[in-house]
Design an enzyme around this catalytic site. Structure first.
Site, PDB file in Angstrom:
ATOM      1  N   ARG A 181      33.572  50.025  41.558  1.00 17.84           N
ATOM      2  CA  ARG A 181      34.121  48.819  42.319  1.00 17.84           C
ATOM      3  C   ARG A 181      35.694  49.087  42.901  1.00 17.84           C
ATOM      4  NH1 ARG A 181      32.937  44.062  39.176  1.00 17.84           N
ATOM      5  NH2 ARG A 181      33.826  42.919  41.005  1.00 17.84           N
ATOM      6  N   SER A 209      30.069  40.697  36.084  1.00 18.92           N
ATOM      7  CA  SER A 209      31.008  41.381  35.341  1.00 18.92           C
ATOM      8  C   SER A 209      31.813  40.456  34.292  1.00 18.92           C
ATOM      9  CB  SER A 209      32.024  41.915  36.153  1.00 18.92           C
ATOM     10  OG  SER A 209      33.191  42.584  35.545  1.00 18.92           O
TER      11      SER A 209
HETATM   12  N1  URA Z   1      37.461  40.372  36.017  1.00 16.19           N
HETATM   13  C1  URA Z   1      36.388  41.208  35.573  1.00 16.19           C
HETATM   14  O1  URA Z   1      36.126  41.382  34.472  1.00 16.19           O
HETATM   15  N2  URA Z   1      35.542  41.719  36.483  1.00 16.19           N
HETATM   16  C2  URA Z   1      35.924  41.511  37.847  1.00 16.19           C
HETATM   17  O2  URA Z   1      35.019  41.915  38.570  1.00 16.19           O
HETATM   18  C3  URA Z   1      36.872  40.720  38.511  1.00 16.19           C
HETATM   19  C4  URA Z   1      37.689  40.380  37.386  1.00 16.19           C
END
Ligand code: URA
Length: 434
Positions: free
Chosen positions: A168, A183
């Protein structure tokens, strides 16, 4: 199942089923689904979104891609905290001992800094001898005995997230609500706490640049967390300027210690009182938020939170004397003031750029394997809304060399917007979503 069919379904606005999501995450984790197909899926999700059920299933599939920490050996309620990332964010260093001093255990896994944001583990390594490598048994023992532990991750938690987050990052798909929720929550669920407080940043230095987007994220995080059987509270906070005044590892530790001594009362302490009062009420240690705040204030005033912090540093091999004598922490050889060229009021301080000044001085990593210089960074003397006279110092640079200090001074000056009108400072805490 074919990945191209699932991409097409999401591209056209369809809803993915539990089976489809699980198949996709398993395939991506074991390498049978390549990055290029997952990139297309991430972009389809970015544009089409996911409903709450899909987001929950994605979270659980990512959680099941790896190990989980078993915290059943910790007595009582255990809490965890996460921030969506900020500049000068030393909250955990202040919050954990405050909460632990009020009787709720904090079991926290943290990371290292990358890019313009710092990492709690790097900051803690400012204490001579401090170890972030703690076995699972020792971690649980420490949480029971000291009240909290902050360590690096040893078990393989959420390998699917590790791969997907890296993807990403290079495909412009970070700021998607379902992708952020899955996430963050997959990792927090894997880390095993009962109460999870999330600091969702909004503003120029954050993923969620508008308040509306930040509240959407906060709501999705609490909804999915509830579905997963956890108490999740999201606090939306401003990240239009760095948190507190210090940016840089040992400098942030010193600021955290001054907060624990009760000498610092600013946005950082307000954030710790807000997050802490949510933890104490949700964790059953306080009847309401006012009572919780009073308990937290008492933990500072009595020195109990500072003592907890010293016990924590000692338990992880660090020198607790440095908690009481900060001259034992790393010190930079060159210190340079940055006088303002203009007079007026501070309208903005570009948080991300201040993070980059610290990184350029050596305090952050451009690449994952870079070393960090714990001593260097910036201490701001002005915050948004403050008056400044021409020639007055905007901040102090702590650098390794004179040349690095001069370059950083020019960069820091450019982070400030100074104008004739006093800017209305927006509220720092935007709201709490439960
Ligand atoms: N922090 C994370 O661990 N994942 C994300 O997608 C954005 C912030």
């Amino acid at each position: 199942m074919r990945m191209s069919d699932l991409i097409q379904k999401k591209r056209d606005g369809g809803v993915l089923s539990r089976e489809e999501i699980r198949w996709m995450i398993e395939g991506y984790t074991d390498g049978s689904i390549p990055d290029y197909q997952m990139s297309a899926m991430a972009m389809a999700i970015y544009f089409r979104g996911m409903d709450i059920e899909e987001t929950y299933e994605l979270t659980m599939a990512m959680l099941d891609s790896g190990d989980r920490i078993d915290l059943s050996g910790v007595q009582g309620v255990k809490a965890d905290k996460h921030s969506t990332g900020g500049v000068g964010d030393k909250t955990s260093l202040v919050l954990c001992p405050m909460v632990a001093a009020c009787g709720v255990h904090m079991a926290k896994l943290s990371g290292r800094g990358l890019g313009h944001t710092g990492g709690t583990l790097d900051k803690l390594e400012s204490f001579p001898g401090f170890s972030i490598a703690v076995s699972e048994d020792a971690f649980i023992k420490q949480v029971n005995e000291v009240g909290f532990a902050i360590a690096g991750q040893t078990a393989e938690l959420c390998p699917a997230d590790k791969k997907l987050y890296a993807l990403r990052d290079v495909t412009a798909t970070v700021s998607s609500v379902p992708l952020i929720v899955s996430s963050i929550l997959s990792k927090k669920l894997a880390a095993g706490a009962d109460v999870i407080v999330l600091d969702v940043k909004t503003g120029s230095g954050a993923f969620m640049q508008t308040e509306e987007a930040a509240f959407d994220l906060a709501k999705a995080l609490t909804d999915v967390g509830r579905r997963a059987g956890k108490k999740v509270i999201a606090v939306v906070t401003d990240m239009d300027e760095p948190l507190g005044n210090a940016v840089g590892n040992a400098l942030e530790v010193k600021e955290a210690l001054s907060a624990l001594r009760g000498e610092y009362r600013g946005d950082l302490m307000e954030l710790c009182l807000t997050l802490g009062s949510q933890i104490l009420t949700q964790g059953g240690a306080a009847p309401d938020e006012d009572a919780a705040r009073a308990m937290l204030e008492k933990a500072i005033a009595s020195g109990a939170a500072l003592e907890k912090f010293a016990a924590f540093v000692k338990a992880q091999g660090g020198d607790p004397a440095a908690v009481y004598d900060t001259s034992l922490l790393p010190q930079a050889p060159v210190v340079l003031e940055v006088p303002s060229t203009a007079g007026g009021y501070v309208g903005r301080i570009h948080a991300e750029d201040v993070g980059l000044v610290s990184m350029r001085l050596g305090g952050g990593r451009a690449q994952k394997d870079d070393d960090v210089d714990l001593a260097v960074g910036v201490v701001l003397h002005k915050k948004v809304g403050g008056a400044v006279a021409a020639g007055e110092s905007l901040g102090t640079i702590h650098a390794r060399t004179e040349e690095a200090a001069r370059e950083a001074a020019d960069m820091l000056r450019a982070c400030f917007e100074i104008g004739p009108e006093k800017a209305e400072r927006p509220p720092f805490i935007k709201g709490v979503v439960k």
